[in-house]
Design a protein around this motif. Structure first.
Motif: not given
Length: 619
Positions: A181-183, A85-86, A147, A88, A129-132, A149
């Motif tokens: 793209g934000v999940d 997931q992306q 983005a 935030v 998952d990638s995080v901002e 880890s």
């Protein structure tokens, strides 16, 4: 699809259990009981013992190993990793997050609780998952450059600090949800959420920490000002509390002493009504003080120790106007008719419009702090900071007039001109729509185009409003009055009659200063030569000066952020792009336990049926 175990060490139970099963089966043996002489029995037992050295498990052994494996997997926390997931993460770092934690035994603040919740969120994400990470104040700001880890995002949380600013979550949340793209959007705040419309599912995960800091009373200074005589100081104290709050108000004068700059002048005790305000006046101010510091101290011996959730809003500073500002007014209407004589700290010099544009000499421009051009604009930008109010359609700023009402559809709430303003319901009549100059920054926009802009050109500041803000009427028209004062402050060189600038706005006269003195709550002057993220001019309340200049006061007054007692729910109507997302780890433990239970029940049922059939045959 990836699978894993939350407690992999528990898998050691499986080989241990299998070993126990083998031991039990080997001990149990096989065969029938026989009645025989002792020698025959001993020989028979000897033969059985030799035969069982090679263990041949029966079919039921594998059945029991299967049940054991299912139960072991359930104990070890078997999970299925969801698709990457992306994510935030938005941390509320507004002023209200400074409030103390309700659990005084452990200390901390609402902000520290929010950071702890953010760490929990990141720790629970999957490895793919990638995080901002974003901070909400003073404007929406990306903490991570891209983005990253979850483990990398954890290290960036220490870069976020509470600020003297509003959260503006009503604008930040839809903006982040609308990103491509934000999940999943996780918001951690001391506020609560109310979803409008029929939105049963949403990508928004709102984590409110308010249950941990619920309904804490707070006392704040809501304003400070000089009254008309110039020798009386008025301080407004507000109590966000369900009971009367006794408060002692202390007033200090600022002396030119680098070690201890505050000298107590007066103090008064008042009782602030519940959810109310009281004004305290200090008259006959002693001579020799040009700046003052006020502090409100809650009498904790009378009420509970939790009666003042935020101490940072108990202080305020003010400086006397640095002489009257001289403002050039170019209009066919005189200053009195435009209400500008109501500005006590401003001296208005009126001039009629000139078709040639020759208003004053080049030397005279330097005698003014700024200029107001009302329904007029010279042929070229003047060499002075200027405000243009409804300039002509043709000329310096080409525009076109709109008839009827024009609601504002977007605005830049981070600009100092729009600070302290509530914009969402704003509508103007007979507005001008501008062609935005290349050097200008858009402030407000209606459906038809830009209606206000500001910017810098050749070292001067310019602002243009396509709607009427004059005559200046003060409290009768609060929105237009604040907008006009903010704009005048933006183009001027020194503080206005208020005696202070707002946190986050440009401090007049100190915009380009790199070295300055700062005087805060400690009463000790500190000299700043390097600007850090918490040391920029105007980012903190207090007094600022450059070199041997005069002190300039900066304050933060925001009743919404200071109100820690009443809930401030966020009402959102989220778009259809928001869909519910599954957790990054889907636990299978309960499912496995259910499977094991069903298998054992089936085994028990088969055993009972076999017994019933056997008994029936024997009968």
């Amino acid at each position: 699809m990836n699978y894993g175990f939350s407690y992999p060490a528990a898998l050691a139970l499986l080989p241990l259990g299998i070993g126990v099963l083998v031991f039990v089966y080997r001990k149990r043996g096989v065969g029938k009981r026989l009645v025989a002489p002792t020698t025959f029995l001993l020989k028979q037992l000897q033969n059985i013992s030799r035969a069982r050295r090679v263990f041949t498990p029966p079919a039921r052994f594998f059945f029991e190993v299967l049940v054991l494996a299912i139960l072991t997997a359930a104990i070890a926390g078997l999970y299925k990793a969801a698709p990457a997931q992306q994510v935030v993460l938005l941390i509320d770092n507004s002023f209200s997050m400074n409030q103390a934690s309700a659990a005084q035994t452990i200390g901390g603040s609402a902000f520290s609780s929010a950071i702890a919740r953010g760490r929990e969120v990141l720790a629970g994400l999957g490895s793919n998952d990638s995080v901002e990470v974003f901070a909400s104040s003073p404007r929406l700001r990306a903490v991570t450059t891209a983005a990253v880890s979850a483990s990398e995002a954890l290290s960036t949380l220490s870069e976020i600090e509470p600020t003297y600013a509003q959260d503006r979550l009503e604008l930040a949340i839809p903006q982040l949800l609308g990103r491509s793209g934000v999940d999943r959007l996780v918001v951690v705040s001391d506020r609560t959420l109310e979803l409008g419309g029929a939105q049963a599912s949403t990508a928004l995960d709102f984590l409110s920490i308010r249950p941990n800091v619920a309904g804490q009373p707070n006392v704040a200074i809501s304003n400070i000002s000089f009254v008309a005589d110039g020798n009386t100081l008025r301080i407004s104290i507000y109590a966000f509390a369900p009971e009367l709050v006794p408060v002692k108000v202390e007033l200090y004068g600022v002396v030119d002493d680098m070690l201890q700059a505050y000298s107590r002048v007066q103090e008064k005790s008042v009782v602030v009504p519940k959810m109310g305000q009281v004004e305290v006046e200090f008259s006959a101010l002693p001579k020799g003080f040009e700046s003052f510091f006020a502090r409100a101290v809650v009498e904790r011996s009378v009420i509970s120790p939790h009666a003042d959730a935020i101490s940072a809003d108990n202080e305020a500073w003010i400086s006397r106007a640095l002489g009257k500002q001289k403002i050039l007014l170019v209009s066919d209407i005189d200053a009195h008719a435009l209400g500008l004589d109501r500005l006590a700290a401003v001296q208005i010099d009126s001039r009629a419009p000139s078709s040639s544009g020759q208003l004053v000499t080049e030397a005279d421009w330097r005698t003014y702090s700024g200029a107001i051009f009302h329904h007029y604009a010279p042929p070229a930008l003047p060499p002075i900071n200027s405000l243009f109010v409804v300039p002509p359609e043709e000329g310096l700023f080409p525009s076109r007039a709109l008839s009827g009402d024009s609601p504002v559809t977007s605005w830049d709430d981070t600009h100092p001109i729009l600070s302290y303003l509530n914009m969402p319901t704003l509508t103007f009549t007979n507005t001008r729509v501008f062609s935005l100059p290349v050097w200008a920054h858009e402030l407000m926009r209606a459906r038809e185009g830009v209606v206000a802009f500001a910017g810098e050109r050749s070292g001067f500041r310019y602002a243009a409003l396509g709607f009427e803000v004059l005559p200046f009427e003060g409290g009768k028209a609060p929105f237009l009055s604040i907008l006009f004062l903010n704009t005048l402050k933006y183009i001027s060189d020194s503080p206005l009659a208020a005696g202070f600038a707002g946190v986050g706005s440009a401090v007049p006269g100190l915009e380009a200063v790199r070295e300055f003195d700062f005087l805060g709550t400690s009463g000790v002057v500190t000299h700043k030569t390097t600007l850090g993220k918490a040391e920029t001019i105007g980012s903190l309340p207090g007094l600022y000066r450059a070199g041997s200049g005069s002190w300039v006061a900066v304050n933060f007054f925001n009743p919404e952020e200071s109100d820690t007692f009443n809930a401030r729910p966020i009402s959102l109507a989220l778009g259809e792009h928001a869909t519910e997302r599954e957790s990054s780890r889907i636990s299978l433990s309960s499912s496995l336990a259910l499977v094991a239970l069903l298998v054992l029940l089936a085994d028990l049922l088969i055993l009972l049926l076999r017994r019933m059939f056997r008994d029936a045959e024997q009968a």
